[in-house]
Motif scaffolding. Sequence first.
Motif, PDB file in Angstrom:
ATOM      1  N   MET A   1     -16.210  30.480 -54.257  1.00  0.00           N
ATOM      2  CA  MET A   1     -15.035  29.823 -53.424  1.00  0.00           C
ATOM      3  C   MET A   1     -15.617  29.738 -52.219  1.00  0.00           C
ATOM      4  SD  MET A   1     -12.097  28.736 -53.213  1.00  0.00           S
ATOM      5  CE  MET A   1     -10.843  29.074 -54.627  1.00  0.00           C
ATOM      6  N   ASP A   2     -15.209  28.941 -51.483  1.00  0.00           N
ATOM      7  CA  ASP A   2     -15.488  28.732 -49.957  1.00  0.00           C
ATOM      8  C   ASP A   2     -14.983  29.567 -49.078  1.00  0.00           C
ATOM      9  OD1 ASP A   2     -17.245  26.284 -50.727  1.00  0.00           O
ATOM     10  OD2 ASP A   2     -15.493  25.289 -50.836  1.00  0.00           O
ATOM     11  N   ARG A   3     -15.616  30.126 -48.170  1.00  0.00           N
ATOM     12  CA  ARG A   3     -15.241  30.809 -47.002  1.00  0.00           C
ATOM     13  C   ARG A   3     -14.894  29.916 -45.747  1.00  0.00           C
ATOM     14  NH1 ARG A   3     -15.625  36.054 -46.742  1.00  0.00           N
ATOM     15  NH2 ARG A   3     -16.713  36.439 -44.748  1.00  0.00           N
ATOM     16  N   ILE A   4     -13.935  30.019 -45.337  1.00  0.00           N
ATOM     17  CA  ILE A   4     -13.222  29.266 -44.123  1.00  0.00           C
ATOM     18  C   ILE A   4     -12.987  30.013 -42.996  1.00  0.00           C
ATOM     19  CG2 ILE A   4     -11.548  27.568 -43.432  1.00  0.00           C
ATOM     20  CD1 ILE A   4     -13.405  26.633 -45.900  1.00  0.00           C
ATOM     21  N   ARG A   5     -13.394  29.324 -41.788  1.00  0.00           N
ATOM     22  CA  ARG A   5     -12.998  29.953 -40.648  1.00  0.00           C
ATOM     23  C   ARG A   5     -11.802  29.459 -39.966  1.00  0.00           C
ATOM     24  NH1 ARG A   5     -18.881  29.023 -37.747  1.00  0.00           N
ATOM     25  NH2 ARG A   5     -20.054  29.952 -39.539  1.00  0.00           N
ATOM     26  N   ILE A   6     -10.892  30.231 -39.469  1.00  0.00           N
ATOM     27  CA  ILE A   6      -9.795  29.430 -38.763  1.00  0.00           C
ATOM     28  C   ILE A   6      -9.362  30.231 -37.507  1.00  0.00           C
ATOM     29  CG2 ILE A   6      -8.473  28.909 -40.999  1.00  0.00           C
ATOM     30  CD1 ILE A   6      -6.553  31.228 -40.140  1.00  0.00           C
ATOM     31  N   THR A   7      -9.129  29.405 -36.296  1.00  0.00           N
ATOM     32  CA  THR A   7      -8.864  29.975 -35.132  1.00  0.00           C
ATOM     33  C   THR A   7      -7.595  29.680 -34.320  1.00  0.00           C
ATOM     34  OG1 THR A   7     -11.359  29.411 -34.677  1.00  0.00           O
ATOM     35  CG2 THR A   7      -9.928  29.665 -32.769  1.00  0.00           C
ATOM     36  N   LYS A  34      -7.714  32.774 -21.393  1.00  0.00           N
ATOM     37  CA  LYS A  34      -7.421  32.081 -22.820  1.00  0.00           C
ATOM     38  C   LYS A  34      -8.345  32.809 -23.734  1.00  0.00           C
ATOM     39  CE  LYS A  34      -6.629  27.613 -20.576  1.00  0.00           C
ATOM     40  NZ  LYS A  34      -7.428  26.706 -19.785  1.00  0.00           N
ATOM     41  N   LEU A  35      -7.673  33.068 -24.867  1.00  0.00           N
ATOM     42  CA  LEU A  35      -8.327  33.861 -25.776  1.00  0.00           C
ATOM     43  C   LEU A  35      -8.220  33.141 -27.124  1.00  0.00           C
ATOM     44  CD1 LEU A  35      -9.613  36.558 -27.137  1.00  0.00           C
ATOM     45  CD2 LEU A  35      -7.100  37.400 -27.363  1.00  0.00           C
ATOM     46  N   SER A  36      -9.430  32.675 -27.738  1.00  0.00           N
ATOM     47  CA  SER A  36      -9.676  32.202 -29.130  1.00  0.00           C
ATOM     48  C   SER A  36     -10.091  33.325 -30.049  1.00  0.00           C
ATOM     49  CB  SER A  36     -10.464  30.905 -28.993  1.00  0.00           C
ATOM     50  OG  SER A  36     -10.056  30.271 -28.047  1.00  0.00           O
ATOM     51  N   VAL A  37      -9.231  33.440 -31.084  1.00  0.00           N
ATOM     52  CA  VAL A  37      -9.470  34.418 -32.217  1.00  0.00           C
ATOM     53  C   VAL A  37      -9.903  33.586 -33.421  1.00  0.00           C
ATOM     54  CG1 VAL A  37      -8.551  36.194 -33.583  1.00  0.00           C
ATOM     55  CG2 VAL A  37      -8.014  36.065 -31.026  1.00  0.00           C
ATOM     56  N   THR A  38     -11.119  33.629 -33.967  1.00  0.00           N
ATOM     57  CA  THR A  38     -11.468  33.137 -35.272  1.00  0.00           C
ATOM     58  C   THR A  38     -11.612  34.155 -36.140  1.00  0.00           C
ATOM     59  OG1 THR A  38     -12.566  31.534 -33.941  1.00  0.00           O
ATOM     60  CG2 THR A  38     -13.457  31.699 -36.234  1.00  0.00           C
ATOM     61  N   VAL A  39     -11.055  33.938 -37.496  1.00  0.00           N
ATOM     62  CA  VAL A  39     -11.269  34.963 -38.537  1.00  0.00           C
ATOM     63  C   VAL A  39     -11.823  34.058 -39.562  1.00  0.00           C
ATOM     64  CG1 VAL A  39      -9.525  36.403 -38.009  1.00  0.00           C
ATOM     65  CG2 VAL A  39      -9.019  34.430 -39.402  1.00  0.00           C
ATOM     66  N   ILE A  40     -12.450  34.759 -40.719  1.00  0.00           N
ATOM     67  CA  ILE A  40     -12.943  34.043 -41.854  1.00  0.00           C
ATOM     68  C   ILE A  40     -12.640  34.662 -43.021  1.00  0.00           C
ATOM     69  CG2 ILE A  40     -15.231  35.409 -41.816  1.00  0.00           C
ATOM     70  CD1 ILE A  40     -16.680  33.041 -42.362  1.00  0.00           C
ATOM     71  N   GLY A  41     -12.303  34.026 -43.951  1.00  0.00           N
ATOM     72  CA  GLY A  41     -12.092  34.445 -45.407  1.00  0.00           C
ATOM     73  C   GLY A  41     -11.941  33.158 -46.145  1.00  0.00           C
ATOM     74  N   THR A  42     -11.439  33.420 -47.591  1.00  0.00           N
ATOM     75  CA  THR A  42     -11.279  32.612 -48.811  1.00  0.00           C
ATOM     76  C   THR A  42      -9.861  32.248 -48.759  1.00  0.00           C
ATOM     77  OG1 THR A  42     -13.347  33.805 -49.777  1.00  0.00           O
ATOM     78  CG2 THR A  42     -11.713  32.402 -51.135  1.00  0.00           C
ATOM     79  N   VAL A  50       2.720  32.150 -52.137  1.00  0.00           N
ATOM     80  CA  VAL A  50       3.749  31.241 -51.280  1.00  0.00           C
ATOM     81  C   VAL A  50       2.674  30.874 -50.014  1.00  0.00           C
ATOM     82  CG1 VAL A  50       6.052  32.486 -51.682  1.00  0.00           C
ATOM     83  CG2 VAL A  50       4.463  33.350 -49.962  1.00  0.00           C
ATOM     84  N   LYS A  51       1.689  31.450 -49.964  1.00  0.00           N
ATOM     85  CA  LYS A  51       0.389  31.071 -48.807  1.00  0.00           C
ATOM     86  C   LYS A  51      -0.531  30.511 -49.619  1.00  0.00           C
ATOM     87  CE  LYS A  51       2.458  34.221 -45.672  1.00  0.00           C
ATOM     88  NZ  LYS A  51       2.473  34.978 -44.693  1.00  0.00           N
ATOM     89  N   LEU A  52      -0.319  29.803 -50.713  1.00  0.00           N
ATOM     90  CA  LEU A  52      -1.556  29.312 -51.390  1.00  0.00           C
ATOM     91  C   LEU A  52      -2.263  28.046 -50.413  1.00  0.00           C
ATOM     92  CD1 LEU A  52      -2.933  28.158 -53.964  1.00  0.00           C
ATOM     93  CD2 LEU A  52      -1.141  26.539 -54.068  1.00  0.00           C
ATOM     94  N   GLY A  53      -3.642  28.123 -50.479  1.00  0.00           N
ATOM     95  CA  GLY A  53      -4.496  27.464 -49.578  1.00  0.00           C
ATOM     96  C   GLY A  53      -4.773  27.908 -48.247  1.00  0.00           C
ATOM     97  N   GLU A 125      -7.442  43.085 -45.691  1.00  0.00           N
ATOM     98  CA  GLU A 125      -8.901  43.697 -46.151  1.00  0.00           C
ATOM     99  C   GLU A 125      -9.793  42.324 -46.343  1.00  0.00           C
ATOM    100  OE1 GLU A 125      -9.471  46.246 -49.901  1.00  0.00           O
ATOM    101  OE2 GLU A 125      -8.285  47.467 -48.428  1.00  0.00           O
ATOM    102  N   ASN A 126      -9.235  41.405 -46.869  1.00  0.00           N
ATOM    103  CA  ASN A 126      -9.850  40.382 -47.526  1.00  0.00           C
ATOM    104  C   ASN A 126     -10.421  39.209 -46.099  1.00  0.00           C
ATOM    105  OD1 ASN A 126      -7.294  39.510 -47.244  1.00  0.00           O
ATOM    106  ND2 ASN A 126      -7.515  37.738 -48.631  1.00  0.00           N
ATOM    107  N   ILE A 127      -9.848  39.691 -44.788  1.00  0.00           N
ATOM    108  CA  ILE A 127     -10.065  38.672 -43.880  1.00  0.00           C
ATOM    109  C   ILE A 127     -10.861  39.616 -42.674  1.00  0.00           C
ATOM    110  CG2 ILE A 127      -9.064  37.502 -42.001  1.00  0.00           C
ATOM    111  CD1 ILE A 127      -8.177  36.407 -44.932  1.00  0.00           C
ATOM    112  N   GLN A 128     -12.120  38.902 -42.334  1.00  0.00           N
ATOM    113  CA  GLN A 128     -12.930  39.320 -41.391  1.00  0.00           C
ATOM    114  C   GLN A 128     -12.796  38.733 -39.966  1.00  0.00           C
ATOM    115  OE1 GLN A 128     -14.590  38.636 -44.493  1.00  0.00           O
ATOM    116  NE2 GLN A 128     -13.479  40.418 -45.090  1.00  0.00           N
ATOM    117  N   LEU A 129     -12.798  39.601 -38.785  1.00  0.00           N
ATOM    118  CA  LEU A 129     -13.036  38.983 -37.684  1.00  0.00           C
ATOM    119  C   LEU A 129     -14.332  38.292 -37.498  1.00  0.00           C
ATOM    120  CD1 LEU A 129     -11.484  38.428 -34.488  1.00  0.00           C
ATOM    121  CD2 LEU A 129     -12.526  40.630 -34.006  1.00  0.00           C
TER     122      LEU A 129
END
Length: 151
Positions: A1-7, A34-42, A50-53, A125-129
């Motif tokens: 599965m692809d890992r995706i970063r969101i900010t 200004k603070l930009s927070v990027t996490v990575i996960g699948t 309910v939070k599919l995708g 647990e499944n999300i990393q900073l």
Amino acid sequence: MDRIRITKQFSFETGHALYGYDGKCRNVHGHSYKLSVTVIGTPISDTQHVKLGMVIDFGDLKKIVKEEVVDVFDHATVFNKHTPHIELAQELQQRGHQVILADYQPTSENMVIDFAQKIAKRLPENIQLFSLRLQETDSSYAEWFASDNLG
């Protein structure tokens, strides 16, 4: 599965003074951070969830960052707890001002380290900073990357 970063991006106003510094920033002054927070996960693949995708709901990330950083630092003044400004800090507190006495010199570099530690502890647990970017002025910012801090 692809890992995706969101900010997600945040803004807050904070004052500070740099104890022992040899320039203008030794004086009490403030910034529009200004603070930009990027996490990575699948992204969630369970079709019944309910939070599919989503990697993480932006609202859930917002709650964590607001509680750990924005609500604490917004319109506060941060001093190194060893500063000779301690009397000023105490007087401000007595007058009802929000004052933070930090264990560190309140530079953007040290603040971004502090924020990374606080945010990382709260993530599922499944999300990393992945990274943080703390912009102090239009042309100056500090960045923290998990990949630079392994081990």
